[in-house]
Design an enzyme around this catalytic site. Structure first.
Site, PDB file in Angstrom:
ATOM      1  N   THR A 144     -34.025  24.974  45.464  1.00 21.56           N
ATOM      2  CA  THR A 144     -34.357  26.398  45.354  1.00 21.56           C
ATOM      3  C   THR A 144     -33.360  27.263  46.122  1.00 21.56           C
ATOM      4  O   THR A 144     -32.789  26.827  47.128  1.00 21.56           O
ATOM      5  CB  THR A 144     -35.778  26.624  45.929  1.00 21.56           C
ATOM      6  OG1 THR A 144     -36.018  28.015  46.062  1.00 21.56           O
ATOM      7  CG2 THR A 144     -35.953  25.986  47.304  1.00 21.56           C
ATOM      8  N   ASP A 145     -33.223  28.508  45.670  1.00 25.11           N
ATOM      9  CA  ASP A 145     -32.363  29.456  46.400  1.00 25.11           C
ATOM     10  C   ASP A 145     -32.935  29.782  47.781  1.00 25.11           C
ATOM     11  O   ASP A 145     -32.224  30.286  48.648  1.00 25.11           O
ATOM     12  CB  ASP A 145     -32.141  30.744  45.587  1.00 25.11           C
ATOM     13  CG  ASP A 145     -33.409  31.503  45.243  1.00 25.11           C
ATOM     14  OD1 ASP A 145     -34.513  31.068  45.626  1.00 25.11           O
ATOM     15  OD2 ASP A 145     -33.289  32.563  44.586  1.00 25.11           O
ATOM     16  N   GLU A 146     -34.226  29.479  47.991  1.00 25.44           N
ATOM     17  CA  GLU A 146     -34.835  29.829  49.286  1.00 25.44           C
ATOM     18  C   GLU A 146     -34.214  29.060  50.439  1.00 25.44           C
ATOM     19  O   GLU A 146     -34.386  29.440  51.599  1.00 25.44           O
ATOM     20  CB  GLU A 146     -36.348  29.598  49.249  1.00 25.44           C
ATOM     21  CG  GLU A 146     -37.018  30.478  48.227  1.00 25.44           C
ATOM     22  CD  GLU A 146     -38.519  30.659  48.426  1.00 25.44           C
ATOM     23  OE1 GLU A 146     -39.028  30.347  49.512  1.00 25.44           O
ATOM     24  OE2 GLU A 146     -39.165  31.127  47.478  1.00 25.44           O
ATOM     25  N   TYR A 176     -41.880  25.812  53.817  1.00 26.34           N
ATOM     26  CA  TYR A 176     -41.539  25.335  52.455  1.00 26.34           C
ATOM     27  C   TYR A 176     -40.022  25.221  52.294  1.00 26.34           C
ATOM     28  O   TYR A 176     -39.500  24.157  51.939  1.00 26.34           O
ATOM     29  CB  TYR A 176     -42.105  26.283  51.383  1.00 26.34           C
ATOM     30  CG  TYR A 176     -41.427  26.116  50.042  1.00 26.34           C
ATOM     31  CD1 TYR A 176     -41.627  24.976  49.270  1.00 26.34           C
ATOM     32  CD2 TYR A 176     -40.550  27.096  49.549  1.00 26.34           C
ATOM     33  CE1 TYR A 176     -40.981  24.802  48.048  1.00 26.34           C
ATOM     34  CE2 TYR A 176     -39.907  26.931  48.334  1.00 26.34           C
ATOM     35  CZ  TYR A 176     -40.126  25.786  47.581  1.00 26.34           C
ATOM     36  OH  TYR A 176     -39.469  25.622  46.378  1.00 26.34           O
ATOM     37  N   LYS A 210     -37.498  21.953  51.764  1.00 22.98           N
ATOM     38  CA  LYS A 210     -36.575  21.785  50.636  1.00 22.98           C
ATOM     39  C   LYS A 210     -35.138  21.628  51.149  1.00 22.98           C
ATOM     40  O   LYS A 210     -34.380  20.794  50.655  1.00 22.98           O
ATOM     41  CB  LYS A 210     -36.667  22.966  49.666  1.00 22.98           C
ATOM     42  CG  LYS A 210     -37.977  23.084  48.907  1.00 22.98           C
ATOM     43  CD  LYS A 210     -38.258  21.939  47.950  1.00 22.98           C
ATOM     44  CE  LYS A 210     -37.339  21.907  46.756  1.00 22.98           C
ATOM     45  NZ  LYS A 210     -37.791  20.880  45.761  1.00 22.98           N
TER      46      LYS A 210
HETATM   47  P1  NAD Z   1     -45.641  23.223  40.943  1.00 25.30           P
HETATM   48  O1  NAD Z   1     -46.348  23.352  42.247  1.00 25.30           O
HETATM   49  O2  NAD Z   1     -46.111  23.999  39.771  1.00 25.30           O
HETATM   50  O3  NAD Z   1     -45.648  21.688  40.489  1.00 25.30           O
HETATM   51  C1  NAD Z   1     -45.424  20.640  41.401  1.00 25.30           C
HETATM   52  C2  NAD Z   1     -45.874  19.330  40.747  1.00 25.30           C
HETATM   53  O4  NAD Z   1     -45.596  18.259  41.664  1.00 25.30           O
HETATM   54  C3  NAD Z   1     -47.375  19.295  40.441  1.00 25.30           C
HETATM   55  O5  NAD Z   1     -47.602  18.783  39.151  1.00 25.30           O
HETATM   56  C4  NAD Z   1     -47.913  18.336  41.503  1.00 25.30           C
HETATM   57  O6  NAD Z   1     -49.067  17.603  41.071  1.00 25.30           O
HETATM   58  C5  NAD Z   1     -46.725  17.418  41.735  1.00 25.30           C
HETATM   59  N1  NAD Z   1     -46.754  16.779  43.065  1.00 25.30           N
HETATM   60  C6  NAD Z   1     -46.999  17.392  44.262  1.00 25.30           C
HETATM   61  N2  NAD Z   1     -46.982  16.469  45.247  1.00 25.30           N
HETATM   62  C7  NAD Z   1     -46.694  15.270  44.661  1.00 25.30           C
HETATM   63  C8  NAD Z   1     -46.520  13.955  45.166  1.00 25.30           C
HETATM   64  N3  NAD Z   1     -46.659  13.686  46.476  1.00 25.30           N
HETATM   65  N4  NAD Z   1     -46.223  12.956  44.287  1.00 25.30           N
HETATM   66  C9  NAD Z   1     -46.103  13.227  42.956  1.00 25.30           C
HETATM   67  N5  NAD Z   1     -46.279  14.446  42.433  1.00 25.30           N
HETATM   68  C10 NAD Z   1     -46.555  15.459  43.280  1.00 25.30           C
HETATM   69  O7  NAD Z   1     -44.114  23.507  41.260  1.00 25.30           O
HETATM   70  P2  NAD Z   1     -42.991  24.213  40.366  1.00 25.30           P
HETATM   71  O8  NAD Z   1     -43.061  25.673  40.573  1.00 25.30           O
HETATM   72  O9  NAD Z   1     -43.053  23.647  39.007  1.00 25.30           O
HETATM   73  O10 NAD Z   1     -41.684  23.693  41.100  1.00 25.30           O
HETATM   74  C11 NAD Z   1     -41.085  22.457  40.724  1.00 25.30           C
HETATM   75  C12 NAD Z   1     -39.844  22.223  41.568  1.00 25.30           C
HETATM   76  O11 NAD Z   1     -38.922  23.277  41.362  1.00 25.30           O
HETATM   77  C13 NAD Z   1     -40.114  22.173  43.064  1.00 25.30           C
HETATM   78  O12 NAD Z   1     -39.313  21.153  43.627  1.00 25.30           O
HETATM   79  C14 NAD Z   1     -39.683  23.550  43.565  1.00 25.30           C
HETATM   80  O13 NAD Z   1     -39.223  23.465  44.888  1.00 25.30           O
HETATM   81  C15 NAD Z   1     -38.542  23.847  42.608  1.00 25.30           C
HETATM   82  N6  NAD Z   1     -38.309  25.283  42.345  1.00 25.30           N
HETATM   83  C16 NAD Z   1     -39.325  26.111  41.959  1.00 25.30           C
HETATM   84  C17 NAD Z   1     -39.057  27.447  41.654  1.00 25.30           C
HETATM   85  C18 NAD Z   1     -40.155  28.377  41.187  1.00 25.30           C
HETATM   86  O14 NAD Z   1     -39.892  29.569  40.999  1.00 25.30           O
HETATM   87  N7  NAD Z   1     -41.371  27.923  40.950  1.00 25.30           N
HETATM   88  C19 NAD Z   1     -37.756  27.933  41.763  1.00 25.30           C
HETATM   89  C20 NAD Z   1     -36.741  27.066  42.180  1.00 25.30           C
HETATM   90  C21 NAD Z   1     -37.029  25.738  42.449  1.00 25.30           C
HETATM   91  O1  TDX Z   2     -50.044  37.814  46.285  1.00 28.66           O
HETATM   92  C1  TDX Z   2     -48.808  37.920  46.415  1.00 28.66           C
HETATM   93  N1  TDX Z   2     -48.280  39.140  46.728  1.00 28.66           N
HETATM   94  C2  TDX Z   2     -46.952  39.351  46.906  1.00 28.66           C
HETATM   95  O2  TDX Z   2     -46.518  40.479  47.195  1.00 28.66           O
HETATM   96  C3  TDX Z   2     -47.912  36.812  46.247  1.00 28.66           C
HETATM   97  C4  TDX Z   2     -48.429  35.454  45.904  1.00 28.66           C
HETATM   98  C5  TDX Z   2     -46.562  37.043  46.419  1.00 28.66           C
HETATM   99  N2  TDX Z   2     -46.090  38.263  46.765  1.00 28.66           N
HETATM  100  C6  TDX Z   2     -44.636  38.441  46.946  1.00 28.66           C
HETATM  101  C7  TDX Z   2     -43.983  37.446  47.870  1.00 28.66           C
HETATM  102  C8  TDX Z   2     -42.594  37.289  47.278  1.00 28.66           C
HETATM  103  O3  TDX Z   2     -41.729  38.301  47.779  1.00 28.66           O
HETATM  104  O4  TDX Z   2     -44.042  38.249  45.667  1.00 28.66           O
HETATM  105  C9  TDX Z   2     -42.796  37.528  45.785  1.00 28.66           C
HETATM  106  C10 TDX Z   2     -42.909  36.248  44.968  1.00 28.66           C
HETATM  107  O5  TDX Z   2     -43.836  35.412  45.635  1.00 28.66           O
HETATM  108  P1  TDX Z   2     -44.195  33.943  45.084  1.00 28.66           P
HETATM  109  O6  TDX Z   2     -44.629  34.067  43.672  1.00 28.66           O
HETATM  110  O7  TDX Z   2     -45.123  33.298  46.069  1.00 28.66           O
HETATM  111  O8  TDX Z   2     -42.762  33.248  45.058  1.00 28.66           O
HETATM  112  P2  TDX Z   2     -41.677  32.988  46.221  1.00 28.66           P
HETATM  113  O9  TDX Z   2     -42.291  33.015  47.560  1.00 28.66           O
HETATM  114  O10 TDX Z   2     -40.533  33.944  45.978  1.00 28.66           O
HETATM  115  O11 TDX Z   2     -41.244  31.478  45.871  1.00 28.66           O
HETATM  116  C11 TDX Z   2     -41.072  31.049  44.500  1.00 28.66           C
HETATM  117  O12 TDX Z   2     -39.727  31.062  44.128  1.00 28.66           O
HETATM  118  C12 TDX Z   2     -38.873  30.113  44.709  1.00 28.66           C
HETATM  119  C13 TDX Z   2     -41.665  29.660  44.294  1.00 28.66           C
HETATM  120  O13 TDX Z   2     -43.027  29.646  44.686  1.00 28.66           O
HETATM  121  C14 TDX Z   2     -40.879  28.635  45.056  1.00 28.66           C
HETATM  122  O14 TDX Z   2     -41.381  27.309  44.776  1.00 28.66           O
HETATM  123  C15 TDX Z   2     -39.434  28.706  44.623  1.00 28.66           C
HETATM  124  O15 TDX Z   2     -38.632  27.836  45.388  1.00 28.66           O
END
Ligand code: NAD
Ligand code: TDX
Length: 340
Positions: free
Chosen positions: A128-130, A155, A159
């Protein structure tokens, strides 16, 4: 030669789930294994259209369970591993960081050891970019692959730690890895704890939407299918050992995102409730994707139409997210926010 075996971890979650569907449909010549623990964030009902396909298999397992993972890898001899499984929600990492270290750091290291033993052709670590920390509001600044790692939340620190371990297996053991660092995703099957699906589901139920701080924090949004195509490209064309940033230049403030959703659903902005800021809340993320574009990646979605498609998807798939809003989620929401 048998069919190539692709292991996708976390394929019951949001991005992994979209990726599994993308791969099963695009590559009948690959066998796609979805390994997932089915935590609160995992759900298999999203795979109803692919679950009977001959090139799809599901394995329930914990990536941090070394014995189970080793036995599985020995038996199946995977060619590729694409590693999504993680604890992914920043707010949950603030209240309960331990499981983030266990799954994201230890779990990744278990997978790396197992991959090394069977000499996988490629291990793609989805990050992730985070991990780069935050940018200020100067719109000319971006995260590149050279930006130093400087995570703010438990988090993103977990990562970043996993990224370092993955890289070390390349330097030390020559394991063929790539690390991808994507910006915020949106699209179908996004779990409703995250900003966009939380806003859509609450606005549809005429409930208040919690906006942290002043709502001016900026996120760089990418449609999940554009993330999938980027990982597909890195899997096949990525130079081993390299990091690739993924993002499509779609920066928006959180308030802009929330207002766009409210407007499309014809509801009132009175639903917006400014609440206490997230601890350690990163101001701005923005990706420079030049390196990936040079590899040939072209994103298909722009945010203005992609967000409308996504809202419409939530309208059409009410039954999927409604069941997620049941008991466990309500308990989480009550603890997290002082809102009904
Ligand atoms: P998500 O939380 O929707 O899904 C995570 C999945 O991993 C779930 O199905 C969960 O059951 C499984 N999991 C959790 N712990 C586990 C374990 N111990 N063993 C096996 N499976 C397990 O997450 P997401 O948003 O789909 O993110 C997926 C990946 O992409 C993550 O690695 C996250 O860091 C990365 N990522 C997410 C975003 C975003 O915007 N959501 C952006 C950049 C990178
Ligand atoms: O209730 C809320 N109110 C609010 O203002 C929530 C849940 C979030 N926010 C803000 C926080 C962030 O600035 O909105 C922005 C987005 O929040 P999230 O949806 O929680 O995402 P973020 O924290 O940016 O992280 C997501 O993007 C990068 C994913 O959850 C991560 O897994 C990924 O790595």
């Amino acid at each position: 030669m048998g069919k190539k075996k692709i292991l996708v971890t976390g394929g019951a979650g949001f991005i992994g789930g979209n990726f599994v569907q993308y791969m099963v449909n695009k590559y009948p010549q690959y066998d796609i294994y979805n390994l997932d623990l089915l935590t609160y964030a995992g759900d298999l009902t999203k795979h109803i259209d692919i679950e009977t396909k001959e090139n799809y298999r599901f394995v329930k397992a914990d990536i941090a369970d070394r014995d189970t993972i080793n036995v599985l890898f020995e038996k199946e001899q995977f060619d590729y591993v694409i590693h999504f499984a993680a604890e992914s929600h920043v707010d949950r990492s603030i209240t309960d960081p331990g499981v983030f270290v266990k799954t994201n750091v230890l779990g990744t290291q278990v997978l790396l050891d197992a991959s090394r033993k069977i000499n996988v052709t490629k291990f793609v670590h989805v990050s992730t970019d985070e991990v780069y920390g935050e940018l200020d509001f100067d719109p000319t600044t971006f995260f590149t692959e050279e930006t130093p790692i400087n995570p703010s939340s438990p988090y993103s620190a977990s990562k970043a730690s996993s990224d370092l371990i993955v890289h070390s297996y390349f330097e030390t053991y020559d394991l063929p890895i790539n690390i991808t660092r994507c910006s915020n995703n949106y699209g179908p099957y996004h779990f409703p704890e995250k900003l966009i699906p939380l806003t859509i589901s609450r606005v549809l139920n005429n409930q208040k939407v919690p906006v942290y701080g002043d709502g001016k924090n900026v996120r760089d949004w990418l449609h999940v299918i554009d993330h999938c195509s980027a990982i597909d490209l890195v899997l096949h064309e990525g130079v081993k050992g390299e990091v690739y940033n993924i993002g499509g230049h779609n920066e928006r403030t959180n308030l802009e995102v929330v207002k766009t959703i409210i407007k499309h659903l014809n509801k009132s902005e009175n639903l917006i409730e400014f609440v206490d800021d997230r601890l350690g809340h990163d101001k701005r993320y923005a990706i420079d994707p030049t390196k990936l574009e040079k590899l040939g990646w072209i994103p298909k979605y722009n945010f203005d139409s992609g967000i409308i498609d996504t809202i419409n998807w939530y309208l059409d798939n009410f039954e999927w997210w409604e069941k997620i809003l049941s008991a466990d989620y309500q308990n989480y929401f009550k603890k997290q926010y002082n809102l009904n």
